[in-house]
Every structure is written in C-alpha cells, then in structure tokens.
Write an enzyme that holds these catalytic residues in place. Sequence first.
Site, PDB file in Angstrom:
ATOM      1  N   GLU A 163       0.800  -1.234   0.000  1.00 11.92           N
ATOM      2  CA  GLU A 163       0.000   0.000   0.000  1.00 11.92           C
ATOM      3  C   GLU A 163       0.830   1.280   0.000  1.00 11.92           C
ATOM      4  O   GLU A 163       0.669   2.157   0.855  1.00 11.92           O
ATOM      5  CB  GLU A 163      -0.990  -0.003   1.161  1.00 11.92           C
ATOM      6  CG  GLU A 163      -2.042  -1.081   1.018  1.00 11.92           C
ATOM      7  CD  GLU A 163      -3.218  -0.916   1.971  1.00 11.92           C
ATOM      8  OE1 GLU A 163      -3.150  -0.078   2.880  1.00 11.92           O
ATOM      9  OE2 GLU A 163      -4.222  -1.630   1.783  1.00 11.92           O
ATOM     10  N   GLU A 354      -5.543  -8.856   0.718  1.00 13.17           N
ATOM     11  CA  GLU A 354      -6.309  -8.527   1.930  1.00 13.17           C
ATOM     12  C   GLU A 354      -7.773  -8.367   1.571  1.00 13.17           C
ATOM     13  O   GLU A 354      -8.103  -7.788   0.519  1.00 13.17           O
ATOM     14  CB  GLU A 354      -5.837  -7.207   2.559  1.00 13.17           C
ATOM     15  CG  GLU A 354      -4.452  -7.269   3.154  1.00 13.17           C
ATOM     16  CD  GLU A 354      -4.017  -5.964   3.813  1.00 13.17           C
ATOM     17  OE1 GLU A 354      -4.879  -5.184   4.274  1.00 13.17           O
ATOM     18  OE2 GLU A 354      -2.789  -5.738   3.850  1.00 13.17           O
TER      19      GLU A 354
HETATM   20  C1  BG6 Z   1      -4.455  -2.242   5.009  1.00 15.82           C
HETATM   21  C2  BG6 Z   1      -3.139  -2.636   5.591  1.00 15.82           C
HETATM   22  O1  BG6 Z   1      -4.394  -0.866   4.853  1.00 15.82           O
HETATM   23  O2  BG6 Z   1      -5.600  -2.390   5.736  1.00 15.82           O
HETATM   24  C3  BG6 Z   1      -3.216  -3.475   6.852  1.00 15.82           C
HETATM   25  O3  BG6 Z   1      -2.318  -3.239   4.643  1.00 15.82           O
HETATM   26  C4  BG6 Z   1      -4.342  -2.977   7.720  1.00 15.82           C
HETATM   27  O4  BG6 Z   1      -1.973  -3.417   7.489  1.00 15.82           O
HETATM   28  C5  BG6 Z   1      -5.642  -3.124   6.951  1.00 15.82           C
HETATM   29  O5  BG6 Z   1      -4.446  -3.653   8.946  1.00 15.82           O
HETATM   30  C6  BG6 Z   1      -6.851  -2.651   7.687  1.00 15.82           C
HETATM   31  O6  BG6 Z   1      -6.698  -1.319   8.111  1.00 15.82           O
HETATM   32  P1  BG6 Z   1      -6.816  -0.946   9.624  1.00 15.82           P
HETATM   33  O7  BG6 Z   1      -6.436   0.487   9.713  1.00 15.82           O
HETATM   34  O8  BG6 Z   1      -8.213  -1.214  10.003  1.00 15.82           O
HETATM   35  O9  BG6 Z   1      -5.851  -1.838  10.359  1.00 15.82           O
END
Ligand code: BG6
Length: 457
Positions: A163, A354
């Site tokens: 990201e 993700e």
């Molecule tokens: C992505 C990241 O932005 O989203 C993760 O790669 C992150 O590291 C995930 O945990 C969810 O975002 P957040 O801020 O809810 O942890």
Amino acid sequence: MKSYFPENFLWGAGTSAFQVEGAARTNGKGVSIADKRSQETGLLNTDIASDEYHHIDEDIELAKKLGLKAYRFSISWTRILPNGDLSKINSEGIKYYHYIIDGLLENNIQPIVTMYHFDYPLALIKKYGGWLSKESISDYVAYAKFLLKEFGNDVHYWLTINEQEVMVMQPEMLGISESNPQKQFYKAEIANFNMYLAQAKVINFVRKQYPSDMIGPAISFPTFLPASMNSKDILVAKQYEDNFAFSVMDIVLRGNVSQKYRNYLLEKGYEIDLTEDEEQILKEGIANYIGLNWYTTQVIRATNDNKLFSDMEIIKNPNLKYTDWNWAYDPVGLRFAFEEVQDRYPGVPIIITECGWSEREKMINGRIHDKNRINYLHDHLLELNKAIYDGVNVIGFCNWSFIDLLSSHQGMDKRYGLVYVDLNDRGEGSLKRYPKDSYYYYQNIIRTNGNSLFEER
Ligand code: BG6
C-alpha cells in the site's frame, strides 16, 4: 451456480510483522517507524501486539488445522537489518523467518512474503530522511536482494511494498512530518517516486534471477462509485480511482506514468521529473502479478468542479451496511472492481492479498460467534466466484487477517482475525488463541475448494 475456484487456488490468510509479532525490542531488532508510531499511542503496541514471535508454533499449528494453502506475512526489515542498511545483520532475525518459512512449507502452506509493510527503518529516516533521499533506493534494493539470497530457495511469492499509495496519502507513515500541507504533499511525492524506482529495480532483478517466482506490489484498491448520476460525480469517482489506484498499477504493470497522472500531480503542485534512465528503470521493472487489498466501496461526490481535477468528498451510501469504522459492506463492489482491473490489464494474475471484516468482539465461554465475518466471507467469495467465472485470473484469496492483530490505526479494538487473541488495548489478557466461528466456516470452504459456499446455511 457452482464453484469456479481453480484447483490450485491459494486459499490464504494474512498478517504483517509489526501488527502481530510483538518483541519489537527483542533479540537485536532495530526500531521502525511503525514501532515509533505505535509506541506513541499509549495503547497496546508493537512490544507485544499478538506476540506471534513467542507463539509461532501455535500459530502455524492453527494455520495447518485451518487447511491454509498460503500464509501472507511480512518480514520486518529491522529484525533482519536493524539499521536498515547492510552495516549490521541480525542473525536472530534471519533464524526466526527461516523457522516460520520451514514450518509453513512442512505443512504445505505456501509463504507469500511482503518485503516492506509500513515498517520503514527509523535509522534510515534519521540518517537521510528515508524515502526522501535517493539513497533509500539502493538500501531497499540491498535489503530485498539480501532477502532473496537468504530465503529465495523457499519463497516463490514476493510482495515488494504494501500500500504505497496509502503511505503517500498519510506521509507520517513514512516518517515525513511537515506542518505546511503543500510541502508535506510535495515531500510525499518525492518519496513516492523513490519507492516506484526502488520497487522496479527489485522486480527487474527477480524477473531475471528468479524467473519462475511471482513478484509484484500489494495495492490498496477500494471500489469507487459516483454519488449520483451527475456526470461530474461520475468523472470525479473515475479520477480518484485513476489517481489513487490505477496510477500505481499502470506504473508497475505497464512501466508507464500516464499523462493524466502527471497532470494531476502538477495541478496539485508536484512536477514529475524523472530522468531518461529512471523512466527506463520503470519500464524494465514490470511485475508479473499484483496483490490487491480490497475491503470496501467508497462513494465519491465532486465538491468543486472548476478545476481540471475536481475536489471531492467521500460520502456514505444509505443503502449499505457499514462497520463501526465506516467501511461499507458491498460484495458486488468486489466483483465490479476485479472485473475492471482485469479488463484494464488482461490476463495479469491477481492475488487478493487482503479482504476481511472488522468488529469489536467479546469472547463468551471460549467462543466467538462472529456471524458478520461469516456473512462477509460468504457474500464476497460468492461474488469473487462470479468474477472468476467471467474470466478474471484470481489465483488466491488471503483473508485479513489470520489472527487478531494491531489494526494499523485502531489497535486491538478493531478485530479482523479468524482466530481470537485474548488481549485488549490495555495489554490485558492471556494471549491465548481461540478459533472463532469464522475459522471453522473458512476451513470448510478451503476443504471443499469453494463448494461449501453453495450449501444451505
Ligand atoms: C491495510 C493494511 O491498509 O488495511 C493493513 O495493509 C491494515 O496493514 C488493513 O491492517 C486494515 O486497516 P486498519 O487500519 O483497520 O488496520
């Protein structure tokens, strides 16, 4: 409808080093910007996180029982190179990652390794401003080559940078702090292009030296929808998508900085000034797959359309359900996004690095009934199945996350895991692991290669 998930589909789950490992000051690890930022919150921080560093056997056993085909995790740059450069090498760190990789491979779980996930070495920020300096390029390349030499026989799926565009939008994550927003924007773009160049060099190296390996970035890619049928809203949603997500994908998959992206940055105050050699580096560093982090859709409205690129705001869609942190639940949005990406980059293999549901959770008698996460998985995987049926080349899906972890902004309160970790934001709890209901639900999906999605629930 039936399951169209391919036979060797990489059913996975993911984490990142600073979010799960803990042990931030243990066994020779150097400090990263993620450690510093988390220590400043006054809440649970990277000293403990989910303490995977001391629970790794248990976590691999849970991954095995879940039936995972792939585990996405990141290597902590400063656990390997405490100063960020080759001036010091931490053998304890190397041992730790060999241990994880060996443990995964013994259980037929493919490691998908992110080289850099938000945790840039603090020593390099102090030394030369981190990504603001051109020196950062050679240090990242040296680190990546070090990883490839050390782990390259065992790891065949690599992710260069997680990201990048999110870090550029929040430059504090890169250690850039400027009170003047214009200067902050300018500096963030310098860092952005140094990252593009560093990444392209690593991709080029891997494609030449390890031609059968997969190498590419993990990119944040929400679906952007226009707030209305007004063509100004439609245009601004597209501009936002182009400049936020497709700009990164174009560079990494086409080696090309589009005129539109150049115009956009120029209007905002940054003129791209790549040398001919640098343009060439980008052209030679084309990824052979991409990781996409997809969670949600965002609805975009134009607020000022007197400019070449309108200002915009993100609004809520009254027809969608939202998490407590305002992330919309929109499975069809996932299908739309992946079909769009495939149309733009035909045939490129995509891995969903993700995708997942976050919620505040409580354990009741050792059980976590995470119905919303089960529904999220069910509905999103059904839409993904349709995208695959339509010809989108998705080779894997990594639920975010495998175990509960420190969210990048909201600590342990915001839980994503298939496995509950008994620890709260104040650091209280036993750190014991408890598979949630979603763990068993996903286990069945993996076991049946997606066919259980079509069973009565
Ligand atoms: C992505 C990241 O932005 O989203 C993760 O790669 C992150 O590291 C995930 O945990 C969810 O975002 P957040 O801020 O809810 O942890």
